[in-house]
Structures are given as C-alpha cells and as structure tokens.
Write a protein that holds these residues in place. Sequence first.
Motif, PDB file in Angstrom:
ATOM      1  N   UNK A  30      -3.322  11.155  -5.347  1.00 34.34           N
ATOM      2  CA  UNK A  30      -2.573  10.688  -3.905  1.00 34.34           C
ATOM      3  C   UNK A  30      -3.716  10.733  -2.638  1.00 34.34           C
ATOM      4  N   UNK A  31      -4.240  12.215  -2.735  1.00 33.90           N
ATOM      5  CA  UNK A  31      -5.113  12.447  -1.324  1.00 33.90           C
ATOM      6  C   UNK A  31      -6.522  11.945  -1.560  1.00 33.90           C
ATOM      7  N   UNK A  32      -7.131  11.566  -2.716  1.00 37.05           N
ATOM      8  CA  UNK A  32      -8.599  11.208  -2.733  1.00 37.05           C
ATOM      9  C   UNK A  32      -8.813   9.688  -2.884  1.00 37.05           C
TER      10      UNK A  32
ATOM     11  N   UNK B  56       2.295   6.957  -6.790  1.00 37.33           N
ATOM     12  CA  UNK B  56       1.315   7.784  -7.378  1.00 37.33           C
ATOM     13  C   UNK B  56       1.881   9.199  -7.000  1.00 37.33           C
ATOM     14  N   UNK B  57       2.683   9.409  -5.912  1.00 31.70           N
ATOM     15  CA  UNK B  57       3.284  10.630  -5.681  1.00 31.70           C
ATOM     16  C   UNK B  57       4.214  11.171  -6.567  1.00 31.70           C
ATOM     17  N   UNK B  58       4.875   9.938  -7.042  1.00 34.84           N
ATOM     18  CA  UNK B  58       6.196  10.399  -8.106  1.00 34.84           C
ATOM     19  C   UNK B  58       5.475  10.858  -9.387  1.00 34.84           C
ATOM     20  N   UNK B  59       4.160  10.141  -9.687  1.00 32.41           N
ATOM     21  CA  UNK B  59       3.369  10.798 -10.995  1.00 32.41           C
ATOM     22  C   UNK B  59       3.030  11.967 -10.644  1.00 32.41           C
ATOM     23  N   UNK B  60       2.422  12.237  -9.706  1.00 31.90           N
ATOM     24  CA  UNK B  60       2.235  13.804  -9.252  1.00 31.90           C
ATOM     25  C   UNK B  60       3.359  14.589  -9.410  1.00 31.90           C
ATOM     26  N   UNK B  61       4.388  14.496  -8.890  1.00 33.79           N
ATOM     27  CA  UNK B  61       5.438  15.258  -8.836  1.00 33.79           C
ATOM     28  C   UNK B  61       6.027  15.386 -10.360  1.00 33.79           C
TER      29      UNK B  61
ATOM     30  N   UNK C 294      -9.292   3.154  -4.735  1.00 33.95           N
ATOM     31  CA  UNK C 294     -10.486   3.071  -4.085  1.00 33.95           C
ATOM     32  C   UNK C 294     -10.763   4.611  -3.623  1.00 33.95           C
ATOM     33  N   UNK C 295     -11.819   5.225  -3.886  1.00 33.58           N
ATOM     34  CA  UNK C 295     -12.124   6.570  -3.521  1.00 33.58           C
ATOM     35  C   UNK C 295     -12.474   6.687  -2.080  1.00 33.58           C
ATOM     36  N   UNK C 296     -11.960   7.654  -1.459  1.00 38.03           N
ATOM     37  CA  UNK C 296     -12.200   8.126   0.163  1.00 38.03           C
ATOM     38  C   UNK C 296     -13.524   8.550   0.157  1.00 38.03           C
ATOM     39  N   UNK C 297     -13.824   9.538  -0.734  1.00 41.81           N
ATOM     40  CA  UNK C 297     -15.223  10.122  -0.758  1.00 41.81           C
ATOM     41  C   UNK C 297     -16.047   9.393  -1.867  1.00 41.81           C
ATOM     42  N   UNK C 298     -17.420   9.534  -1.810  1.00 40.54           N
ATOM     43  CA  UNK C 298     -18.313   9.015  -2.736  1.00 40.54           C
ATOM     44  C   UNK C 298     -18.111   9.637  -4.208  1.00 40.54           C
ATOM     45  N   UNK C 299     -17.951   8.490  -5.049  1.00 37.36           N
ATOM     46  CA  UNK C 299     -17.756   8.992  -6.573  1.00 37.36           C
ATOM     47  C   UNK C 299     -18.720   8.039  -7.397  1.00 37.36           C
ATOM     48  N   UNK C 300     -18.668   8.422  -8.379  1.00 37.16           N
ATOM     49  CA  UNK C 300     -19.742   7.442  -9.407  1.00 37.16           C
ATOM     50  C   UNK C 300     -19.236   6.268  -9.640  1.00 37.16           C
TER      51      UNK C 300
ATOM     52  N   UNK D 262       0.722  -1.299   0.084  1.00 42.58           N
ATOM     53  CA  UNK D 262      -0.093   0.050  -0.135  1.00 42.58           C
ATOM     54  C   UNK D 262       0.952   1.304  -0.168  1.00 42.58           C
ATOM     55  N   UNK D 263       1.918   1.347   0.707  1.00 41.68           N
ATOM     56  CA  UNK D 263       2.819   2.355   0.943  1.00 41.68           C
ATOM     57  C   UNK D 263       3.494   2.624  -0.427  1.00 41.68           C
ATOM     58  N   UNK D 264       3.959   1.493  -0.949  1.00 36.35           N
ATOM     59  CA  UNK D 264       4.680   1.570  -2.403  1.00 36.35           C
ATOM     60  C   UNK D 264       3.779   2.186  -3.614  1.00 36.35           C
ATOM     61  N   UNK D 265       2.557   1.760  -3.493  1.00 39.62           N
ATOM     62  CA  UNK D 265       1.390   2.437  -4.189  1.00 39.62           C
ATOM     63  C   UNK D 265       1.408   3.865  -4.065  1.00 39.62           C
ATOM     64  N   UNK D 266       1.032   4.169  -2.710  1.00 41.27           N
ATOM     65  CA  UNK D 266       1.152   5.742  -2.615  1.00 41.27           C
ATOM     66  C   UNK D 266       2.368   6.504  -3.011  1.00 41.27           C
ATOM     67  N   UNK D 267       3.759   5.931  -2.899  1.00 46.92           N
ATOM     68  CA  UNK D 267       4.800   6.448  -3.244  1.00 46.92           C
ATOM     69  C   UNK D 267       4.857   6.630  -4.779  1.00 46.92           C
TER      70      UNK D 267
END
Length: 241
Positions: free
Chosen positions: A129-131, A26-31, A149-155, A19-24
């Motif tokens: 990263x954050x959603x 996605x953070x690299x993608x964002x950067x 998986x979205x933290x907030x409700x999405x379609x 899970x941590x690797x996945x976020x890392x």
Amino acid sequence: MKKTVIVLLTIFIFNLGIAQNAKDILQKVKNNTEYSTSQMDATMIIKKGNKKLSEMKFKSYLKKGDKDRQLMRFTYPSRLKGTAILSSGDNIWYYNKRTNRVRLLSKSAKKGSMMGSSFSYEDMTIDFVNDFKSELQKTTNKYYVIKMVPIKDKKFKYLIAYILKDKYIDEKIEYYNDNEIKYKELISSDIKKIDKIMIPLHIEMRDILTGKSTEMITDESSIKLGIKIKDSIFSERNLKR
C-alpha cells in the motif's frame, strides 16, 4: 477546443479512478492478510530444478506498529542455529552466530540474496500500500491484475500482482527488471483462514533467470496470532542472546 478539453479531463478522471481503485484493492488485501503480532515456525527449501540444495528452519516473530518489526531466528541446520535477521522499518540487521557479529545491511546488501535463497532481504519488508504507486491494469473472472511501481529505489522496476477476487490475497506476483523482463515470480498456495486472517502456508519464489527456487512452508500448528510480544525481542541486543 472545449470538446477536446472535456475529453482529456474525462480520460484524466477515469485514470485517476483506476489508480484509486487499485490502492483500495491493495488496502483490502492488507486488511485481510495483516495481523498485529505473530509467532510461527517455517521451513525454507532452496532448489534448482528438482534438486534440493539446502534446507533451513526458523522461528519468526512479527509486530506491526509505527515501524513494522520482524525477527527471524534460525534453528536448523546446526551450523546456522542462533543466526538471526532483524528488520525494523527500512533497517535490516544480520547476526552471524558463529562470528558473534551484528551487521546493519547497506542499501545494496538489502537487494542481495537472503541466506542464498531466491528471496532478497528487501522482499521480506515490502508494504504494497505505502511503498508503491499502483494501477489496476485489468480484471478477469478470477483476478484483479495490478501494476505496482516502487516509490523508493528497488532491485526491480515494477511488480505485477494477481489478486484473488474472492479472497483478496495475492496468488502470484511477477518481478520485472529495468529491461522490463520478468526475472522472478512469487506463488502463494495452501491458503488458510486462521483467526479471520488469510495466510498462505506455502509460498515459492522462482528465479526464472537462474532456474533456482525457494519454498517457504509454514507449520500451521505453530501459528500464534495477536499474542503479546515484548519490544525487547526486536532489539540488536536480543540478536546475541
């Protein structure tokens, strides 16, 4: 009993690491793909199969900060000229030039089609990263494959992103509904490095259920990154200018 506990703990730590690797990732993608401010011109083409249904052009302004803000002002066709969409954080406003009215979109309206396209309004404001809660499902020679998986409700119920390992940019994103059926996919191509930022000049959202698709083609010559943009650009008042 001790052996069972150790095995379960090992599995838990392993999954936590994924899970941590996945976020890392996605953070690299964002950067790698995010710019503080931008201005660019783009064309949106809506099709069904090979038949073109409509074409629109717009100018986009983007500014990152505590709240990411984006203004899309349409310039073509003439019936849409001056119509605009403004997003600030989770809020999205739609300005209809013909009626001279500004509407704050409801939660359900944000899930609807943007200007009749295969994009929803909320598709334009996603933060990988954050959603989302993310999980690295597998790696291949070409991709990191990540479930989000979205933290907030999405379609959608969840997304599957295919991240290019050599560029750290998403080449394909699959959308799955509550029945876990893939109903849309976003394809990025013609990826260029501009001012150290990776930008796909062509993206296409394909609606698998309806057969419609929407292309967004950015004019490379119009791209301006890191420019000064006044906060007043992203105001409701400016929508009516």
